[in-house]
Design a protein around this motif. Structure first.
Motif, PDB file in Angstrom:
ATOM      1  N   GLU A 476      49.366-111.628  88.483  1.00  0.00           N
ATOM      2  CA  GLU A 476      47.911-112.818  88.727  1.00  0.00           C
ATOM      3  C   GLU A 476      47.712-112.061  89.501  1.00  0.00           C
ATOM      4  O   GLU A 476      45.835-112.536  89.668  1.00  0.00           O
ATOM      5  N   VAL A 477      47.623-111.415  90.370  1.00  0.00           N
ATOM      6  CA  VAL A 477      46.843-111.198  92.037  1.00  0.00           C
ATOM      7  C   VAL A 477      46.838-109.814  92.236  1.00  0.00           C
ATOM      8  O   VAL A 477      45.266-109.484  93.295  1.00  0.00           O
ATOM      9  N   ALA A 478      47.386-109.585  91.803  1.00  0.00           N
ATOM     10  CA  ALA A 478      47.301-107.720  91.813  1.00  0.00           C
ATOM     11  C   ALA A 478      46.131-107.107  90.983  1.00  0.00           C
ATOM     12  O   ALA A 478      46.516-107.303  89.899  1.00  0.00           O
ATOM     13  N   THR A 479      45.717-105.794  91.744  1.00  0.00           N
ATOM     14  CA  THR A 479      44.275-105.570  90.886  1.00  0.00           C
ATOM     15  C   THR A 479      44.535-103.500  91.150  1.00  0.00           C
ATOM     16  O   THR A 479      44.554-103.313  92.613  1.00  0.00           O
ATOM     17  N   PRO A 480      44.534-103.089  90.595  1.00  0.00           N
ATOM     18  CA  PRO A 480      43.986-103.062  89.089  1.00  0.00           C
ATOM     19  C   PRO A 480      45.364-103.274  87.961  1.00  0.00           C
ATOM     20  O   PRO A 480      45.627-102.678  88.507  1.00  0.00           O
ATOM     21  N   LEU A 481      45.374-104.155  87.515  1.00  0.00           N
ATOM     22  CA  LEU A 481      46.791-104.312  87.008  1.00  0.00           C
ATOM     23  C   LEU A 481      46.940-103.772  86.096  1.00  0.00           C
ATOM     24  O   LEU A 481      48.629-103.609  86.392  1.00  0.00           O
ATOM     25  N   PRO A 482      46.975-102.524  85.285  1.00  0.00           N
ATOM     26  CA  PRO A 482      47.634-101.578  85.177  1.00  0.00           C
ATOM     27  C   PRO A 482      48.212-100.508  86.029  1.00  0.00           C
ATOM     28  O   PRO A 482      49.248-100.051  85.363  1.00  0.00           O
ATOM     29  N   GLN A 483      47.488-100.760  86.538  1.00  0.00           N
ATOM     30  CA  GLN A 483      48.424 -99.332  88.086  1.00  0.00           C
ATOM     31  C   GLN A 483      49.560-100.224  88.080  1.00  0.00           C
ATOM     32  O   GLN A 483      50.672 -99.938  88.651  1.00  0.00           O
ATOM     33  N   ALA A 484      49.189-101.446  88.338  1.00  0.00           N
ATOM     34  CA  ALA A 484      50.212-102.884  89.546  1.00  0.00           C
ATOM     35  C   ALA A 484      51.559-102.781  88.629  1.00  0.00           C
ATOM     36  O   ALA A 484      52.605-102.569  88.838  1.00  0.00           O
ATOM     37  N   ILE A 485      50.890-102.549  87.063  1.00  0.00           N
ATOM     38  CA  ILE A 485      52.427-102.583  85.847  1.00  0.00           C
ATOM     39  C   ILE A 485      53.110-101.083  86.426  1.00  0.00           C
ATOM     40  O   ILE A 485      54.384-101.450  86.561  1.00  0.00           O
ATOM     41  N   GLN A 486      52.977 -99.725  86.393  1.00  0.00           N
ATOM     42  CA  GLN A 486      53.059 -98.789  86.470  1.00  0.00           C
ATOM     43  C   GLN A 486      54.004 -98.426  88.076  1.00  0.00           C
ATOM     44  O   GLN A 486      55.429 -98.059  87.742  1.00  0.00           O
ATOM     45  N   GLN A 487      53.439 -99.414  88.847  1.00  0.00           N
ATOM     46  CA  GLN A 487      53.775 -99.245  89.872  1.00  0.00           C
ATOM     47  C   GLN A 487      55.244 -99.838  90.411  1.00  0.00           C
ATOM     48  O   GLN A 487      56.408 -99.612  90.459  1.00  0.00           O
TER      49      GLN A 487
END
Length: 886
Positions: A476-487
């Motif tokens: 909810e707080v991490a940006t950008p979200l796609p990169q956060a999911i992958q990381q």
């Protein structure tokens, strides 16, 4: 008939602010004051108010709030309420003579009217209203060059607060200690002054002789019996005569209550006072003296010196009943000061005194009672907060280490720097207690530091028991979200977290419509399932269908593929492991979910479990010891709240736990509340269709009180058995219990007695022959059955048709304080102690037979119905839970 309307000042605010009067004759002055309100000025409209109906000079501006949120009342100097949608009057004033809403339209002929204490009655048309921007006059821009402007005068330091030091000698110094003090005798019949003086002198003389005689008997055991001498007989006769006159005086007081309650209260004698007077009275006598009936904290302890003690045994119960009725009458008349006087000074019931003081708006006085006399500082702080005494509340909250709450109040006072300091203290406490969700909440929402919150949540995903919620909030707080999911997947998700990661990915794709987010989530889910399938692990196979809810064939395809894999070797899941670092103490069922409550060094935890696979935790920070005992009271027929009481003072703000608190929305809504208004000396409480009923002891007397669901005392009555007031030995420690409420009657226990009590406090005692430890009644059963554990064993109790006797079916013949018993539908009864549960079954009224038992590794804290029919779920104090057949 001509009616002249006027205004009458009221001591409290009685109208909701709908407008405000801004005095002055200039637009600049008006706008300066309006801007201090912090409202949307473009949404406001106003009317210029003339000095009088024949003048064109403005006396001020009436600003209408319309539908704009009203600011804090401390910012508005002259707020006005609206009567009948047409008449504006001060919020602390009433019309005189009184006019009903139905009568107002016939009196008010203008679109809008203002009744001002100075300018009088003025009417306006709707067209007289104008927006505030009409007060501004725009001038042509000048050609001066402002690039060379010099710094102006440094503004003075901001005034943070003004505080008036409250008096310490008493809370109502404006009230005299006595009002025209006269003996009751002068209100009834005339008595000669010399006769009254003679009674006082005789009382002192005879008391001194008796004191001397008793002293000689103690110091010199061989002292002859002086009672046979005539002078000693005279002493005793004189004492008897004085006592007779006192009893006659009490009879007059009783009669006066029936004819003039207010006057009778002025002569009422205190019956139960924690600060009971000691010693011999300086002016003893045979007459009751008039007292001021307005509550004053200073007078509570002022009676701790010498006093004239009267024997009120004969009239004790009757007088207490008169006092309780007088207090209830004062509450009904909204004379809260008098009601508080009756409760505190006459009945010694400080809990109800504080409650009615708060109802009357005397928040500082109520808080003083809570803090100094009831030892409830947290309740005192909340009371001060409700009364707008924020600085005093902040000091108390800080002393209780409720730093976040104190910070919230500093925000209300527009002092963000001080609030930030306290938020930092709360953050460090949460980090030290290994509570990443709590720490991230403070960092994100209070300190406005989302980057720090993201780091705390990511660490929680890797190391904390609530790892799924940590990851969900991280996304909810991490940006950008796609990169956060992958990381997170690449660098922070080990294999044993794959299942949780896929579940969170599903939630992310549900809440985000971004196709980039969905594509990367689907790719990762496919990759995880592919890896596991190569190892014949299909635990996450069907999770793929959640990413494609519109594909009707995917589930059947997955099922066929699953059948090609070897069957799993692990048995079906029937055990659960919850937070092991929490000591779980007790639990209850609520609309298809289990609620467990426990304690840890950093606070109180609530576990919500859907009895299948989903659970979540709620934390109330605080410092508690593991010997804390909870009482959970609820009744889903009457309220959605579960009221919590603890053996230690609890710091649990009310929380509404809704479906949105969990991604799958598998919970039913519930409100967890810890009422700080529950009285001190509490024995038990319950919820009814109308109110909350408590039974507590005040100065040794058992009292039944009726409160609204928001905690306002309606009235209280003394509990009675055969007309006699019930008194309690204060040395006996009776644990707080949830009172059973059925058929307009209350059922609870004390010692070896089962007590049945009506809503007026009339009790029947049924001796069970053994000390009662615990009682339980199934709320879903129409017939009243009570399961009881006692020193003489566990048994099930049912009422006979006569309703005066009880039928007992014993299960065991011995028991301890740790024994509990609970009856379930279909004749099943559970008896437990420590880590053992015995199961009994009976299909009729015969003694149930013992047919099964189980033993757990640690102590059992709760046994609740499972989702599967015919099963129960057993919770242990260490967080272990298992489903077992009945």
């Amino acid at each position: 008939m001509k009616i002249t309307l006027g205004l009458q000042l009221h001591p409290h605010t009685i109208h909701t602010p709908k407008a405000a009067f801004v005095p002055g004759a200039t637009a600049a002055g008006w706008l300066q004051e309006i801007s201090s309100w912090g409202m949307d000025m473009l949404a406001l409209r106003a009317i210029a108010v003339p000095a009088d109906i024949s003048s064109i000079t403005p006396a001020g501006l009436l600003v209408l709030f319309q539908d704009t949120p009203v600011p804090d009342s401390s910012r508005i100097r002259y707020p006005y309420g609206l009567l009948g949608n047409k008449l504006f009057v001060p919020v602390n004033a009433t019309l005189t003579p009184a006019v009903s809403d139905a009568e107002l339209p016939g009196i008010l002929i203008w679109d809008l009217q203002l009744l001002h204490p100075t300018t009088g009655f003025i009417g306006f048309a709707e067209t007289d209203l104008f927006p505030l921007q009409d007060l501004l006059q725009y001038t042509t821009a000048g050609s001066a060059n402002w690039d060379y402007a010099r710094n102006g005068i440094t503004p003075p330091a901001k005034l943070t607060y003004i505080r008036i030091q409250p008096a310490t000698t008493g809370l109502f110094d404006d009230i005299h200690e006595t009002i025209n003090s006269r003996p009751l005798e002068e209100m009834m019949v005339h008595q000669n002054t010399s006769s009254r003086l003679k009674d006082k002198l005789l009382y002192i003389f005879t008391n001194s002789l008796l004191w001397l005689f008793r002293g000689l008997k103690r110091l010199l055991p061989g002292t002859p019996d002086l009672s046979r001498y005539k002078w000693m007989k005279w002493v005793k006769a004189t004492q008897a005569s004085i006592e007779e006159k006192r009893q006659h005086e009490l009879e007059k007081l009783m009669r006066l209550f029936d004819t003039d309650m207010n006057t009778a209260l002025q002569y009422a004698i205190p019956l139960d006072q924690p600060y009971a007077s000691r010693g011999t009275a300086a002016t003893p006598g045979t007459q009751l003296v008039k007292r001021d009936t307005a509550f004053s904290l200073g007078k509570l302890k002022s009676n701790s010196g010498p006093a004239d003690e009267w024997n009120t045994d004969t009239y004790y119960a009757a007088l207490r009943n008169k006092y309780q009725l007088a207090a209830a009458h004062a509450i009904a008349q909204k004379d809260y000061k008098k009601a508080a006087y009756v409760y505190a000074a006459l009945l010694g019931d400080y809990s109800n005194a504080a409650n009615v003081l708060e109802q009357g708006g005397y928040f500082r006085e109520a808080a003083a009672l809570y803090e100094s006399h009831l030892n409830k500082p947290a309740t005192a702080a909340a009371c001060l907060e409700r009364g707008g005494l924020l600085l005093e509340a902040i000091g108390l909250y800080a002393s209780l280490e409720q730093y976040e709450k104190a910070g919230d109040l500093y925000v209300t006072l527009q002092q963000p720097e001080k609030a930030g300091d306290l938020y930092q203290v709360s953050l460090q406490k949460a980090i030290a207690a290994n509570e990443p969700l709590e720490a991230a909440r403070i960092s994100r929402h209070k300190l406005q530091q989302p980057e720090q919150a993201a780091g705390l949540l990511l660490d929680g995903w890797q190391h904390h028991t609530q790892h799924e919620r940590c990851l969900q909030q991280y996304f909810e707080v991490a940006t950008p979200l796609p990169q956060a999911i992958q990381q997170v997947y690449t660098t922070h998700t080990p294999a044993h977290r794959f299942k949780s990661f896929i579940q969170v990915l599903q939630q992310v794709t549900t809440t985000h419509n971004d196709p980039v987010v969905k594509n990367i989530a689907v790719d990762i889910a496919y990759e995880i399932v592919s890896k596991q399938s190569l190892e014949n692990n299909g635990e996450n196979l069907f999770a793929l269908s959640n990413f494609f809810p519109a594909d009707p064939l995917l589930t059947s395809d997955l099922t066929r593929y699953l059948h090609t894999m070897p069957p799993p070797v692990s048995p079906p899941i029937n055990t659960f492991r919850f937070a092991a670092d929490v000591t779980w103490l007790t639990g209850t069922s609520w609309k298809g979910q289990a609620l467990l409550i426990g304690v840890k060094a950093n606070g109180i935890y609530l576990l919500r479990f859907d009895l299948v696979k989903n659970w979540a935790y709620v934390l109330w920070p605080g410092n508690y010891t593991p010997d804390l005992q909870f009482t959970l009271v609820h009744n889903a027929r009457f309220s959605e709240a579960i009221m919590v009481h603890g053996s230690q003072p609890l710091r649990m703000e009310t929380k509404r736990l809704e479906n949105k608190d969990t991604p799958d929305s598998f919970f039913r809504d519930v409100v967890i509340t810890c009422p700080d208004w529950l009285p001190t000396g509490l024995l038990g409480y319950c919820l009814t269709e109308k109110d909350v009923i408590t039974i507590h002891h005040a100065s040794g007397v058992l009292v039944l009180s009726h409160y609204s669901y928001t905690g306002q005392l309606a009235y209280a009555v003394d509990c009675k058995v055969d007309g006699a007031t019930v008194q309690v030995d204060l040395a006996i420690n009776i644990p707080v219990q949830g009172i059973i409420y059925r058929g307009q009657h209350l059922f609870f226990s004390a010692g070896s007695s089962l007590i049945k009590c009506d809503l007026s406090g009339n009790m029947q005692l049924f001796d069970m022959g053994h000390h009662i430890y615990r009682m339980y009644a199934n709320p879903d059963e129409k017939e009243l059955k009570i399961s009881i554990s006692s020193s003489g064993g566990a048994f099930v109790l049912s009422n006979t048709e006569s309703e005066t006797t009880w039928k007992r079916i014993f299960l065991t013949r011995s028991g301890t304080r740790a024994t509990w018993v609970k009856h379930l539908p279909e004749g099943i009864v559970l008896v437990g102690e420590d880590n053992k549960v015995k199961i009994y079954r009976s299909n009729d009224d015969t003694t149930p037979g013992h047919y099964n038992q189980l033993e757990t590794g640690t102590k059992i804290c709760a046994v609740l119905p499972a989702a599967q029919p015919g099963h129960m779920i057993v919770f242990e104090v260490n967080g272990q839970a298992g489903i077992h057949p009945l």
